[in-house]
Write a protein that holds these residues in place. Structure first.
Motif, PDB file in Angstrom:
ATOM      1  N   HIS A 111      32.261  61.852  55.417  1.00 16.19           N
ATOM      2  CA  HIS A 111      32.802  61.536  54.092  1.00 16.19           C
ATOM      3  C   HIS A 111      34.061  62.368  53.937  1.00 16.19           C
ATOM      4  O   HIS A 111      34.077  63.555  54.248  1.00 16.19           O
ATOM      5  CB  HIS A 111      31.799  61.894  52.991  1.00 16.19           C
ATOM      6  CG  HIS A 111      32.371  61.796  51.607  1.00 16.19           C
ATOM      7  ND1 HIS A 111      32.458  60.602  50.919  1.00 16.19           N
ATOM      8  CD2 HIS A 111      32.905  62.742  50.792  1.00 16.19           C
ATOM      9  CE1 HIS A 111      33.003  60.816  49.730  1.00 16.19           C
ATOM     10  NE2 HIS A 111      33.287  62.104  49.634  1.00 16.19           N
TER      11      HIS A 111
ATOM     12  N   MET B 197      25.574  59.009  52.160  1.00 22.28           N
ATOM     13  CA  MET B 197      25.608  59.666  53.459  1.00 22.28           C
ATOM     14  C   MET B 197      24.582  60.799  53.514  1.00 22.28           C
ATOM     15  O   MET B 197      23.793  60.901  54.468  1.00 22.28           O
ATOM     16  CB  MET B 197      27.008  60.213  53.771  1.00 22.28           C
ATOM     17  CG  MET B 197      27.096  60.828  55.170  1.00 22.28           C
ATOM     18  SD  MET B 197      28.708  61.572  55.571  1.00 22.28           S
ATOM     19  CE  MET B 197      28.524  63.192  54.775  1.00 22.28           C
TER      20      MET B 197
ATOM     21  N   GLY C 164      26.339  64.375  59.556  1.00 15.71           N
ATOM     22  CA  GLY C 164      27.221  63.980  58.469  1.00 15.71           C
ATOM     23  C   GLY C 164      28.215  65.088  58.175  1.00 15.71           C
ATOM     24  O   GLY C 164      27.825  66.181  57.756  1.00 15.71           O
TER      25      GLY C 164
ATOM     26  N   TRP D  19      31.611  56.981  55.249  1.00 16.71           N
ATOM     27  CA  TRP D  19      30.841  56.720  54.040  1.00 16.71           C
ATOM     28  C   TRP D  19      31.722  57.021  52.837  1.00 16.71           C
ATOM     29  O   TRP D  19      32.151  58.160  52.626  1.00 16.71           O
ATOM     30  CB  TRP D  19      29.600  57.604  53.978  1.00 16.71           C
ATOM     31  CG  TRP D  19      28.575  57.286  55.022  1.00 16.71           C
ATOM     32  CD1 TRP D  19      28.558  57.723  56.311  1.00 16.71           C
ATOM     33  CD2 TRP D  19      27.425  56.458  54.853  1.00 16.71           C
ATOM     34  NE1 TRP D  19      27.477  57.220  56.973  1.00 16.71           N
ATOM     35  CE2 TRP D  19      26.747  56.440  56.100  1.00 16.71           C
ATOM     36  CE3 TRP D  19      26.902  55.732  53.782  1.00 16.71           C
ATOM     37  CZ2 TRP D  19      25.574  55.725  56.296  1.00 16.71           C
ATOM     38  CZ3 TRP D  19      25.720  55.017  53.973  1.00 16.71           C
ATOM     39  CH2 TRP D  19      25.073  55.007  55.220  1.00 16.71           C
TER      40      TRP D  19
ATOM     41  N   MET E  66      21.327  61.597  56.578  1.00 11.28           N
ATOM     42  CA  MET E  66      21.704  62.433  57.716  1.00 11.28           C
ATOM     43  C   MET E  66      20.596  63.406  58.131  1.00 11.28           C
ATOM     44  O   MET E  66      19.782  63.833  57.325  1.00 11.28           O
ATOM     45  CB  MET E  66      22.965  63.233  57.383  1.00 11.28           C
ATOM     46  CG  MET E  66      24.210  62.375  57.145  1.00 11.28           C
ATOM     47  SD  MET E  66      24.708  61.395  58.589  1.00 11.28           S
ATOM     48  CE  MET E  66      24.283  59.744  58.013  1.00 11.28           C
TER      49      MET E  66
ATOM     50  N   HIS F 116      28.929  60.747  61.509  1.00 10.37           N
ATOM     51  CA  HIS F 116      29.190  60.117  60.218  1.00 10.37           C
ATOM     52  C   HIS F 116      30.059  61.082  59.421  1.00 10.37           C
ATOM     53  O   HIS F 116      30.037  62.296  59.659  1.00 10.37           O
ATOM     54  CB  HIS F 116      27.887  59.849  59.478  1.00 10.37           C
ATOM     55  CG  HIS F 116      26.976  58.879  60.169  1.00 10.37           C
ATOM     56  ND1 HIS F 116      26.771  57.608  59.712  1.00 10.37           N
ATOM     57  CD2 HIS F 116      26.237  59.009  61.304  1.00 10.37           C
ATOM     58  CE1 HIS F 116      25.927  56.987  60.525  1.00 10.37           C
ATOM     59  NE2 HIS F 116      25.587  57.815  61.505  1.00 10.37           N
TER      60      HIS F 116
END
Length: 328
Positions: free
Chosen positions: A179, A203, A154, A197, A207, A177
């Motif tokens: 943000h 998120m 993440g 996310w 992760m 992933h």
């Protein structure tokens, strides 16, 4: 200021090719040693210079800018981050601020990947065994770490460095992933095979690895606070190559000591060189002395950007890497 040789003060020692070129182009005052300037010395430098070239170790606040006088016209920061400078106050006083973005993207992403591997594979522990002479030979259950292939990464902050880290992590078989303040273009998401996310909390809770790659701003201070750190899985690790202030360091230390987070790889710290001593004692933590941009090539390119910013300003034009309010 076309045709005028600017007076430039450099606060720290820079790579020799950079210092030499600065001397060729400007009336430059180079640092005699590599110790940070005192507050008083910085103010004095700002009073006698047209251009100040500071680094992240130089905190330039409102009071210092107010005491600087009227000569200073440009702060050409040696580095991409500028949270150590009161940019709004500088602009109000007619002082431009520039930085050096994009130069160390690949270097910092390399370091992020190195920390990720070092923490998950327990490399420093193995190194310590070898250096102490305690190693008695291979054993089936000794120093077992975790495989990163297939794990979820993440990324908090999907700018240049976040995307460069994503490319590296994909090559290791990790699932990406992220943000970000703004969602990436669909084509970039597709290239990186990245999942967005909108909720950072959601998120973080899912992760295996969290990588902090966002700048330090008022809105990101302690973005990874105690509440959010507690959302992390007990077997997850966190890596930070961005700014120490984004993580609540005391909360992180407590959770690492309690085994509530599996490990951390940190190249930056909330209070600069004053690292929490309890953090230093932990075996599941890898600490580095802000080495993310520490390549010969990167540091010279940073200096070249500083020179371009000053030269452009000297020629009467807007520096190409001007820090503007939308960036704050």
């Amino acid at each position: 200021m076309p045709g005028q040789r600017l007076s430039v003060v450099v606060t720290r020692r820079l790579p020799e090719p950079v210092e030499t070129r600065l001397r060729e182009l400007f009336d430059v005052e180079l640092a005699e040693n590599d110790a940070p300037m005192s507050r008083e010395a910085l103010v004095d430098a700002m009073r006698r210079a047209d251009v100040l070239v500071p680094t992240i170790t130089d905190r330039i606040d409102q009071a210092m800018l107010a005491a600087a006088g009227d000569k200073l016209k440009l702060i050409a920061n040696y580095g991409a981050g500028f949270d150590h400078i009161e940019v709004q106050t500088a602009r109000q006083r007619g002082i431009l601020v520039s930085n050096t973005p994009g130069v160390v993207t690949e270097d910092t992403a390399d370091m992020g990947m190195a920390l990720l591997l070092a923490v998950t594979r327990r490399i420093p522990e193995g190194l310590a065994h070898m250096q102490s002479g305690d190693w008695a030979g291979w054993a089936p259950t000794a120093l077992m770490g975790g495989r990163i292939g297939g794990r979820r990464l993440g990324i908090l902050g999907m700018g240049r460095i976040g995307q460069a880290l994503a490319r590296r992590a994909r090559a290791f078989g990790m699932q990406i992933h992220y943000h970000n303040r703004r969602r990436l273009h669909a084509a970039i998401e597709e290239e990186l095979e990245a999942t967005y996310w909108e909720s950072l909390d959601q998120m973080v809770s899912r992760m295996d690895v969290i990588s902090v790659n966002c700048p330090h701003t008022p809105s990101t201070f302690h973005l990874m606070n105690a509440r959010r750190l507690k959302l992390m899985k007990p077997d997850a690790v966190i890596v930070n190559t961005s700014r120490g202030e984004v993580i609540d360091e005391n909360a992180l230390t407590r959770m690492l000591r309690a085994g509530e987070i599996a490990g951390a790889g940190l190249d930056v710290f909330e209070h600069g060189a004053e690292v929490n001593p309890r953090l230093r004692e932990l075996k599941n933590v890898v600490l580095l002395p802000h080495m993310g941009s520490a390549t010969v090539e990167g540091r010279i390119e940073m200096g070249e950007k500083v020179i371009i910013n000053i030269k452009t300003f000297a020629d009467g034009h807007r520096p190409p890497d001007l820090v503007v309010p939308s960036m704050l």
